[in-house]
Every structure is written in C-alpha cells, then in structure tokens.
Design a protein around this motif. Structure first.
Motif, PDB file in Angstrom:
ATOM      1  N   ALA A   1      -4.386  -4.558   5.851  1.00 40.34           N
ATOM      2  CA  ALA A   1      -3.045  -5.086   5.620  1.00 40.34           C
ATOM      3  C   ALA A   1      -2.959  -6.544   6.065  1.00 40.34           C
ATOM      4  O   ALA A   1      -2.400  -7.387   5.370  1.00 40.34           O
ATOM      5  CB  ALA A   1      -2.011  -4.242   6.366  1.00 40.34           C
TER       6      ALA A   1
ATOM      7  N   SER B   1       0.532   3.618   2.084  1.00 41.47           N
ATOM      8  CA  SER B   1       0.849   4.033   3.453  1.00 41.47           C
ATOM      9  C   SER B   1       1.497   2.918   4.277  1.00 41.47           C
ATOM     10  O   SER B   1       1.296   2.843   5.483  1.00 41.47           O
ATOM     11  CB  SER B   1      -0.420   4.517   4.134  1.00 41.47           C
TER      12      SER B   1
ATOM     13  N   ASN C   1       1.445   0.533   6.091  1.00 39.76           N
ATOM     14  CA  ASN C   1       0.600  -0.313   6.944  1.00 39.76           C
ATOM     15  C   ASN C   1       1.351  -1.450   7.609  1.00 39.76           C
ATOM     16  O   ASN C   1       0.840  -2.556   7.710  1.00 39.76           O
ATOM     17  CB  ASN C   1      -0.588  -0.888   6.154  1.00 39.76           C
TER      18      ASN C   1
ATOM     19  N   GLU D   1      -8.578   1.058  10.198  1.00 37.86           N
ATOM     20  CA  GLU D   1      -9.059  -0.011   9.342  1.00 37.86           C
ATOM     21  C   GLU D   1      -7.938  -0.510   8.420  1.00 37.86           C
ATOM     22  O   GLU D   1      -7.904  -1.683   8.038  1.00 37.86           O
ATOM     23  CB  GLU D   1     -10.262   0.500   8.532  1.00 37.86           C
ATOM     24  N   SER D   2      -6.981   0.370   8.108  1.00 38.14           N
ATOM     25  CA  SER D   2      -5.902  -0.039   7.200  1.00 38.14           C
ATOM     26  C   SER D   2      -5.061  -1.166   7.802  1.00 38.14           C
ATOM     27  O   SER D   2      -4.469  -1.957   7.070  1.00 38.14           O
ATOM     28  CB  SER D   2      -5.015   1.153   6.870  1.00 38.14           C
ATOM     29  N   GLN D   3      -5.011  -1.252   9.123  1.00 37.29           N
ATOM     30  CA  GLN D   3      -4.281  -2.341   9.767  1.00 37.29           C
ATOM     31  C   GLN D   3      -4.968  -3.671   9.489  1.00 37.29           C
ATOM     32  O   GLN D   3      -4.322  -4.674   9.213  1.00 37.29           O
ATOM     33  CB  GLN D   3      -4.203  -2.105  11.282  1.00 37.29           C
ATOM     34  N   ASN D   4      -6.292  -3.640   9.570  1.00 34.82           N
ATOM     35  CA  ASN D   4      -7.057  -4.843   9.264  1.00 34.82           C
ATOM     36  C   ASN D   4      -6.881  -5.226   7.793  1.00 34.82           C
ATOM     37  O   ASN D   4      -6.660  -6.380   7.458  1.00 34.82           O
ATOM     38  CB  ASN D   4      -8.534  -4.606   9.592  1.00 34.82           C
TER      39      ASN D   4
ATOM     40  N   PHE E   1       0.816  -1.205   0.000  1.00 39.28           N
ATOM     41  CA  PHE E   1       0.000   0.000   0.000  1.00 39.28           C
ATOM     42  C   PHE E   1       0.853   1.260   0.000  1.00 39.28           C
ATOM     43  O   PHE E   1       2.017   1.249   0.408  1.00 39.28           O
ATOM     44  CB  PHE E   1      -0.904   0.034   1.238  1.00 39.28           C
TER      45      PHE E   1
ATOM     46  N   ASN F   1       6.805  -8.716  11.816  1.00 38.13           N
ATOM     47  CA  ASN F   1       5.923  -8.269  10.744  1.00 38.13           C
ATOM     48  C   ASN F   1       5.967  -9.223   9.557  1.00 38.13           C
ATOM     49  O   ASN F   1       4.947  -9.534   8.956  1.00 38.13           O
ATOM     50  CB  ASN F   1       6.355  -6.871  10.261  1.00 38.13           C
TER      51      ASN F   1
ATOM     52  N   ALA G   1       7.610  -3.481   3.976  1.00 42.23           N
ATOM     53  CA  ALA G   1       6.266  -3.882   3.530  1.00 42.23           C
ATOM     54  C   ALA G   1       6.356  -4.759   2.282  1.00 42.23           C
ATOM     55  O   ALA G   1       5.598  -5.722   2.125  1.00 42.23           O
ATOM     56  CB  ALA G   1       5.409  -2.647   3.267  1.00 42.23           C
TER      57      ALA G   1
END
Lengths: 251, 304
Positions: free
Chosen positions: B202, A91, A93, B197-200, A89, A103, A152
C-alpha cells in the motif's frame, strides 16, 4: 499535450507465477474519462493485471504505457510512476497506526513534497466530498469497512493520479456497506476520473462502465459497451459466466 | 554468584515473544470480579501457602544462622549505607543505573540499524546482510562474560592511542551494547516481519520509496509490536550490569561482595538483590500494562 495522450495502453502483457500463466497476452487501452470494468471469474487475471499496471508485479513480456511513457521499460523510476497511478485494494490496507488525516497526507507530503498545510487542505477537501470530514482524527480500526474503503479511495485521490485502478474494492465489505463505496466511485466516474475497475458487481459495472472487458483464463475474450456485453454477449464463455451470475442473483 | 546469572542466553525466542500471552495479567483486579466465597478461598490458600514456607524455613536446622548471616537488620542497614572501610551498596547501585541507562539508549539505536541492514533487499546489499547476520550469530553465541573479558582486557592491551585508555565502565558498556544489540536486533526483525506485506504494498503503491515506506509505515508498527519483548530484554540487561564488576568496577554486586568479605555477613547480597528487584518491578509492570493496552486496542478494533 498531455490531454491528447492515451492514459493507459497495455500491449500483449504476459505474466506467469512459476508454471501458472496468469496473463496470456492482454492488450487493452483506457481513454481519458473512460471507466473500463474488468469482469470475470476469480483467477481470471483481473487483480494480477491491475497489480502489473501499478508495477507491484513485474511483467514477463509486453509493455505498459501510461500517458505516453513506457513504464515497463528498463531504468524507469517506479516511485514516480506509482505517484501517477492510484490503486485501491480489496482489503483497504490503511495504515493502522495513523489517523485518517495522517493516512491521506503521508504520501503527498513525502512523495510529492507538498508542505503540510497544503496537503492537509487537500485532504480535508476530499474528506468533505466523500462525507468523511467528521472522521478525520479517527484511527482506521474505529471505522466501518465502508468508511475505511472510502478513506482508501481518498488516500489515492490525494495524489491526484492520472488514472485509478480499483481492485474488487467492495469484495471484503458487508452487503449493506457496498452501496456507499459504489456511490463514491460513481461520483468519481461522473467527474471524469479515468478508471480501470475489477469488479464482481455486475449491476454496478452496467451503470458506470463506458466499456466492459470479460477476462477468462488470462485473456480478454470479449469487450464492448455494457449493453452489448450484458444483453447480447457473443462468446459462449461470457454467456455462461453471466448466466451463473444471474443464477446467483447478482445482476 | 553475581546477580547477573540469568544471562542473555536464556532469552525468549523473539518470534515467540511477539505473540500475545495466552492469559492477560490480572494483578489486583481479580478480587473485583470474584465473589465473596472466592475471596475467602483465595485468602485461605494464600495464608496456607506462605505459612507453609515460613514454617519450613524456621524449622530448618540452620534457620537461626541463616537469619543472622542474611537478614541481620544491623548488617542490612550498614551494608546499604557503607562503612569507613567498605563501599555503600546503595551508592554502588547508582553505577548500575548509569550503565544500563547509557547501554539501553545505545542498544536501541545500534540494534535498529542492524535489523534494517539485515532486511535490505537486492544483491547490492549482500555483503552488508552478511555482516549483520555474522554479527548477530557471533554476539548471541558468545557468553557475555567472555565478551567483557575480551573487550575489557583486550582493547587496553592493544596500546591504541585513545581507545586503550578508557574506563572499565566504558568497556563494560561497550560489551553490553555489543551483546544485547544482537538480541534486540532480532526482536526488531521479528517485529518488522510481523507487519503484513500488504502494508508495504500500500505504501509503495502510493509512490513512497522503499526507505519512506519503512520509515513511516513499517517501522512504527513493528516497534509498537515489539515493545513488550524489548522491555523484557532490558530487564535482563539491568541485571547483567552486575557482570561489569569482572572488569574491576565497583557496582552493587561487587560492593556487596566486598562487604561480605570484610564483615563475614551476607546481608549485603540481600540488599543488592532487593535493589535490583526494586528497579525491575516498575519496568515489569509497565510491560504488563503495555501488553494489556495493546490487547484492548486490538479487541476494540475487532468490534468496530
């Protein structure tokens, strides 16, 4: 045979948010080892298309086929599909409560059920490749934007996806951090990773794309090899868009 | 009259409680930053302030009587230790400690279950969500003391084989857990909803199931964010253990009352009050430290 199948086929996909039609019948296919770049103004539907392919957004009509399997069919296990499609993404995340290594190993361990030692080895190998090995025990907060975005990318790669979707991965970065992320993607492209990349970096698209698609108002207006799209675009809208980009000094 | 007058009805709104406080606690650190003149100034104002209170208290017409009734050293000591005829307030306080230790553990679990059930998506879970909402509405609305009466006198009255023959303390714990879980569930929920919500997205985009995303990505972040308001609720709970005395258990507040009635002296209440304060202060300071640490970490993140 898996290798004979087309990694990604998008057929006449439509998607609306309320009255706002974002995708108005997109058809597109990405062949193995191909890097397809999506260009177009903000709001042209690039991100939405990627989010639909990752099944984050349900589509209204049409179909999406990954490695010969229709992923938009009823009753498909979305978790299994997503394991094969990596997405990065704008951003980052990253999970802020986990170290870099945690992670990266979370999804291989939990979703793929790879044991801890193997997941860790795989993660360390990828981190080394992307020059991040010394950051393995850092928390995301302590990394620069460029480093976070590379983590990421590694996190997605650790799932060994068939195809990677990159959603304007450099848009949230300071200009001096863009190069390190683009170089990482370039390396992936050279290794033959199949990728669908939404980007505003035109020179990057020109360098790595096997094919460039110009999206405008939810439709693919024009597609072809980068030389053709950037040097002699056929459609007046494409020309207009590229002229603005050149005027802004981004090509 | 009991030490539990600050009922859960006065709790902070959980959403409000999650947001960081406007001014950080600077207890014991101010002097290092202040200059000499500022230290002088703050000392002077402190002496003036407490001096004024002391003067007013000693000049009041009933001052001498109050001192004997509430602060007699003899009675403070005797009620603390207990006499042949009256229970020791200190010993009775151990029951309070037992009650809130057991309750806190049960509340943490039950409240989390309620918060998770309330957040489950889709029409299939609709009845479960309804139950969770009804639960929080009911037990946040009914005063704790009424729940204590209903559980403590109602369940024994039913004449059930096992459930009607439990101790008063057990019924007290059940009532506390029922009421406080409703509050703590809302605190958890506020925490869960504060995770972007972006954590979910991802987590799910990596192929994790909804449950795995909740378990490994959402909940750890949510719980970290709600630790301060959670501890705040637990400070309230520690005091509300005094209400269990209405079922007949002799905990600190009740022991103090027994002493006061036997000796016509209220020093026992002061002892009980001090014990409650003593046990909440460490928890309060711990909460402050967690808030400060969280703030530091976030600032460090902003600089990086």
């Amino acid at each position: 045979m898996k290798s004979n199948r087309v990694p990604l086929v998008v057929e006449d996909v439509q998607k609306a948010f309320g009255a706002n039609e974002v995708l108005k019948g997109i058809s597109l296919s990405v062949n193995r080892h191909e890097v397809v770049c999506l260009i177009g103004a903000s709001g042209s539907g690039k991100s939405t298309l990627l989010r639909c392919i990752n099944l984050i957004e349900p589509i209204d009509s049409g179909r999406i086929v990954v490695e010969g399997e229709e992923i938009t069919a009823e009753g498909v296990n979305v978790n299994r599909i997503r394991q094969r499609i990596g997405i990065v993404f704008q951003s980052f995340n990253l999970f802020p409560h986990m170290t870099v290594l945690q992670n990266i190993t979370l999804a291989p361990r939990q979703a793929l059920r790879i044991d801890g030692k193997n997941a860790q080895e795989r993660a360390l190998g990828l981190l080394e490749r992307f020059g991040l090995l010394d950051k393995k025990h850092e928390y995301p907060d302590r990394l620069s934007g460029g480093q976070q975005q590379r983590v990421a990318i590694v996190r997605s790669l650790a799932m060994k996806p068939d195809i990677m979707l990159l959603d304007e991965v450099t848009s949230a970065l300071d200009p001096e951090l863009v190069a390190e992320v683009l170089n990482a993607i370039k390396e992936l492209a050279e290794e033959g990773m199949t990728m669908l990349v939404a980007t505003h970096e035109m020179s990057f698209a020109r360098d790595i794309a096997s094919r460039v698609c110009f999206l405008d108002a939810g439709k693919i207006l024009e597609q072809g090899p980068p030389e053709q799209i950037f040097k002699s675009p056929e459609h007046p809208r494409t020309r207009q868009f590229l002229q603005r980009i050149i005027a802004a000094g981004r090509l | 009259m009991t030490a539990g007058d600050t009922g859960p009805d006065r709790k902070l709104d959980p959403i409000e409680a999650v947001s960081p406080p406007s001014s950080p606690p600077t207890l014991g650190r101010g002097s290092r930053v202040l200059g000499n003149r500022a230290v002088l100034g703050s000392s002077a104002s402190t002496i003036l302030f407490f001096g004024f209170i002391a003067v007013v208290a000693t000049m009041a017409p009933g001052s001498e009587i109050v001192r004997q009734r509430f602060f007699s050293w003899f009675h403070l000591k005797q009620s603390f230790l207990g006499t042949g005829g009256t229970p020791s307030v200190a010993e009775a306080f151990l029951l309070n400690v037992e009650i809130f230790t057991i309750s806190e553990m049960l509340i943490l679990i039950l409240a989390l279950v309620i918060a998770i059930v309330r957040g489950m998506p889709g029409p299939a879970f609709f009845p479960f969500r309804v139950v969770a909402v009804a639960y929080t509405d009911l037990f946040r609305g009914v005063p704790l003391i009424l729940v204590l009466y209903v559980i403590g006198f109602g369940i024994p009255g039913l004449g059930l084989r096992f459930f009607s023959y439990l101790s008063d303390v057990t019924y007290g714990i059940v009532a506390l857990v029922l009421v406080y879980s409703a509050y703590v569930a809302e605190v958890y929920r506020a925490g869960i909803e504060s995770v972007p919500e972006s954590q979910n997205a991802a987590a799910r985009s990596l192929g994790l199931t909804r449950w795995q995303a909740l378990r490994f990505v959402i909940l750890p972040q949510a719980v970290r964010r709600v630790i301060p308001p959670l501890l705040n609720d637990f400070i309230g709970l520690q005091k509300d253990t005094a209400l269990v005395s209405v079922l007949g258990s002799i905990e600190a507040a009740r022991a103090a009352q027994i002493y006061g009635a036997a000796q016509f002296n209220y020093a026992s209440y002061v002892v009980a009050a001090l014990l409650f304060v003593l046990i909440t202060i460490p928890l309060a300071r711990f909460t402050d430290r967690l808030i400060a640490r969280d703030k530091r970490r976030r600032q460090a993140g902003a600089i990086a």
